[in-house]
Design a protein around this motif. Structure first.
Motif, short mmCIF file in Angstrom:
data_model
loop_
_atom_site.label_atom_id
_atom_site.label_comp_id
_atom_site.label_asym_id
_atom_site.label_seq_id
_atom_site.Cartn_x
_atom_site.Cartn_y
_atom_site.Cartn_z
N LEU A 214 0.83 -1.21 0.00
CA LEU A 214 0.00 0.00 0.00
C LEU A 214 0.87 1.27 0.00
O LEU A 214 0.61 2.20 -0.78
CB LEU A 214 -0.93 0.00 1.22
N ILE A 215 1.91 1.28 0.84
CA ILE A 215 2.79 2.45 0.91
C ILE A 215 3.49 2.67 -0.43
O ILE A 215 3.44 3.77 -1.02
CB ILE A 215 3.83 2.28 2.04
N PHE A 216 4.14 1.62 -0.91
CA PHE A 216 4.88 1.74 -2.17
C PHE A 216 3.93 1.96 -3.35
O PHE A 216 4.25 2.72 -4.28
CB PHE A 216 5.73 0.49 -2.42
N GLY A 217 2.78 1.31 -3.31
CA GLY A 217 1.81 1.48 -4.41
C GLY A 217 1.27 2.89 -4.46
O GLY A 217 1.07 3.46 -5.55
N LEU A 218 1.05 3.50 -3.29
CA LEU A 218 0.56 4.88 -3.25
C LEU A 218 1.61 5.84 -3.81
O LEU A 218 1.28 6.76 -4.59
CB LEU A 218 0.21 5.25 -1.81
N LEU A 219 2.88 5.61 -3.44
CA LEU A 219 3.95 6.46 -3.97
C LEU A 219 4.06 6.33 -5.49
O LEU A 219 4.21 7.33 -6.21
CB LEU A 219 5.28 6.08 -3.31
N LEU A 220 3.98 5.09 -5.97
CA LEU A 220 4.04 4.88 -7.43
C LEU A 220 2.83 5.50 -8.12
O LEU A 220 2.96 6.09 -9.21
CB LEU A 220 4.10 3.38 -7.73
N ALA A 221 1.66 5.38 -7.51
CA ALA A 221 0.45 5.95 -8.11
C ALA A 221 0.54 7.47 -8.21
O ALA A 221 0.15 8.07 -9.22
CB ALA A 221 -0.78 5.53 -7.30
N ALA A 304 -0.82 -0.03 -7.18
CA ALA A 304 -0.59 1.25 -7.86
C ALA A 304 -1.62 1.49 -8.97
O ALA A 304 -2.13 2.61 -9.11
CB ALA A 304 0.82 1.28 -8.43
N ILE A 305 -1.94 0.42 -9.72
CA ILE A 305 -2.93 0.57 -10.81
C ILE A 305 -4.28 0.99 -10.25
O ILE A 305 -4.94 1.90 -10.78
CB ILE A 305 -3.06 -0.78 -11.57
N LEU A 311 -7.10 8.15 -8.24
CA LEU A 311 -6.56 9.52 -8.32
C LEU A 311 -7.15 10.29 -9.49
O LEU A 311 -7.37 11.50 -9.41
CB LEU A 311 -5.04 9.46 -8.43
N GLN A 312 -7.38 9.59 -10.59
CA GLN A 312 -7.88 10.26 -11.79
C GLN A 312 -9.34 10.67 -11.67
O GLN A 312 -9.85 11.38 -12.54
CB GLN A 312 -7.67 9.35 -13.01
N THR A 313 -10.03 10.21 -10.63
CA THR A 313 -11.42 10.64 -10.43
C THR A 313 -11.51 11.91 -9.58
O THR A 313 -12.60 12.48 -9.44
CB THR A 313 -12.22 9.52 -9.71
N LYS A 342 -9.85 7.42 -0.22
CA LYS A 342 -10.12 6.40 0.79
C LYS A 342 -10.96 5.23 0.27
O LYS A 342 -10.63 4.05 0.52
CB LYS A 342 -10.79 7.03 2.00
N PRO A 343 -12.06 5.47 -0.47
CA PRO A 343 -12.82 4.31 -0.99
C PRO A 343 -11.99 3.40 -1.87
O PRO A 343 -12.08 2.17 -1.76
CB PRO A 343 -13.96 4.97 -1.78
N THR A 344 -11.15 3.98 -2.73
CA THR A 344 -10.29 3.16 -3.60
C THR A 344 -9.28 2.38 -2.76
O THR A 344 -8.98 1.21 -3.05
CB THR A 344 -9.56 4.05 -4.61
N ILE A 345 -8.72 3.03 -1.76
CA ILE A 345 -7.75 2.34 -0.88
C ILE A 345 -8.40 1.14 -0.19
O ILE A 345 -7.81 0.06 -0.11
CB ILE A 345 -7.18 3.33 0.16
#
Length: 428
Positions: A214-221, A304-305, A311-313, A342-345
């Protein structure tokens, strides 16, 4: 909507409901049913569900023929009158067993048909092979068999007599007992330290990998959501680990962790993370760490995907208004990005937690659950029980255990953490 439209709607959904029942509910029900039985495919008297006592007539006919041949051979030899008397007693007891098992004409006909097929080297159908028998007859059968064994134990210690005693053991194998055990399999696993160790391994693996992913995926996103040169090339590189099949990536990491030529194992040993290069996959303290590292590398792009899609919403106008109000990037992240993401997470966490809890292929390829079961997950334990030991009763119980744990995880996410996700559409 009138009644016909409602009926049409139900009929339209009927195929999907039937498919769901067929592929999801029926296997689950069957697994739950098998968990109440002692089913072992490598054991001929426990390889199917039995509610009543049965006799394997084919096995009995073969064993009976063997015993008769041995008795005839012993009688034809030079034996004492006392020994001959004991043989006659054994023959009488065998006749009693015949009368117990095949007490009426229908049962005798079955035995005769089985003997005919065996004499003509033809296979015996299941309809003839297995014959139900009353519990009282089985008790009487065991009593007579016990008498025979006692008589046989008094015979002289010749090779022929010893072979005859072994043949009587075969008579114990012809009885197929009911293998319904109720909750005995569940009671066993409640006290099974191996299962609790596997559960502990699985829980630790799930918590650590999902947290770092989650941490790394959020940074990549966040990086992929920004505009910069070579953005598409960056996305392709980031997604590469997720595109590789898990078995292939597992073999790749196994090569990197190799105790003799593994580059990562050598680096970890150089910087002091592990004692020696060979300790990475062969040590109980390091193997789970190695597996979790490989999974974080493999699955972080998946998180990340999902987060990029979230993020795009988020409307860019919110960030523009925040800039006007003087909010810096960090404040924008905590007041706009994180709340709206938060909902996506939560959805990403739900998917990954369930996936991580069912982990099998990566661990199986890397360590096979070793060393000393230190990386064994619940799924691998169930696999070994089901397909390596062919114990379907115990393996089905483990499968039910996994189902219960996955259901609990889903309940927690949906009812507690994800309540606002599934209610976000209300009131619109």
């Amino acid at each position: 909507m009138d009644r016909k439209e409602k009926l049409f709607g139900y009929l339209f959904l009927l195929p999907a409901v039937l498919v769901f029942l067929l592929v999801a509910v029926v296997p689950l029900f069957q697994t739950f049913l098998y968990s109440f039985f002692d089913i072992q495919l490598n054991n001929p008297i426990k390889n199917e569900v039995n509610f009543k006592y049965k006799i394997n007539v084919e096995n009995y006919a073969n064993t009976r023929f063997t015993i008769d041949s041995m008795v005839e051979s012993i009688e034809g030899g030079n034996i004492s009158s006392q020994e001959k008397q004991k043989i006659n007693e054994i023959k009488k007891e065998m006749s009693k067993i015949d009368n117990i098992l095949f007490s009426d004409k229908a049962k005798k006909d079955i035995l005769n048909k089985v003997n005919d097929r065996l004499n003509n080297f033809k296979p015996v159908e299941d309809s003839l092979k297995y014959m139900e028998i009353a519990t009282s007859d089985i008790n009487q059968y065991n009593k007579e068999l016990n008498t025979i064994n006692k008589i046989a134990a008094t015979l002289n210690k010749s090779q022929e007599n010893e072979d005859l005693k072994q043949a009587f053991i075969g008579l114990e194998q012809v009885v197929i007992k009911p293998n319904f055990v109720g909750f005995r399999n569940y009671a066993f696993y409640i006290k099974d330290t191996r299962l609790w160790q596997a559960t502990k391994n699985t829980a630790l693996f799930t918590i650590v990998t999902v947290f770092f992913e989650l941490i790394f995926g959020l940074l990549l996103a966040l990086a992929m959501n920004r505009e910069f040169r070579f953005k598409n090339a960056f996305k392709s590189i980031v997604l590469l680990p997720w595109a590789i099949p898990t078995v292939i990536s597992g073999l790749m990491w196994k090569f990197l962790y190799d105790g003799q030529i593994g580059i990562l194992a050598k680096i970890f040993a150089k910087i002091g993370i592990i004692g020696s290069q060979a300790d990475l996959l062969s040590s109980t303290g390091n193997a789970l760490f190695a597996v979790m590292t490989a999974d974080i590398w493999k699955t972080t792009p998946y998180i990340a995907i999902l987060l990029v899609a979230g993020l795009q919403t988020i409307p860019t106008s919110l960030y523009e208004a925040a800039k006007v109000d003087g909010a810096n990037a960090i404040r924008q992240f905590f007041t706009i990005t994180l709340p709206l993401l938060k909902p996506t997470i939560l959805v990403a966490l739900l998917f990954r937690t369930l996936d991580a809890f069912r982990v099998f292929d990566l661990i199986y390829v890397l360590t096979g659950g070793g060393p000393a079961n230190s990386t064994e997950s619940v799924s691998i334990y169930a696999y070994k029980t089901l397909f390596a030991q062919l114990d379907f009763g115990m393996g089905s119980t483990l499968a039910v255990f996994i189902f219960i744990m996955v259901t609990i995880i889903s309940f927690v996410y949906i009812k507690v953490l994800g309540a606002e996700v599934f209610s976000s559409g209300k009131g619109r």
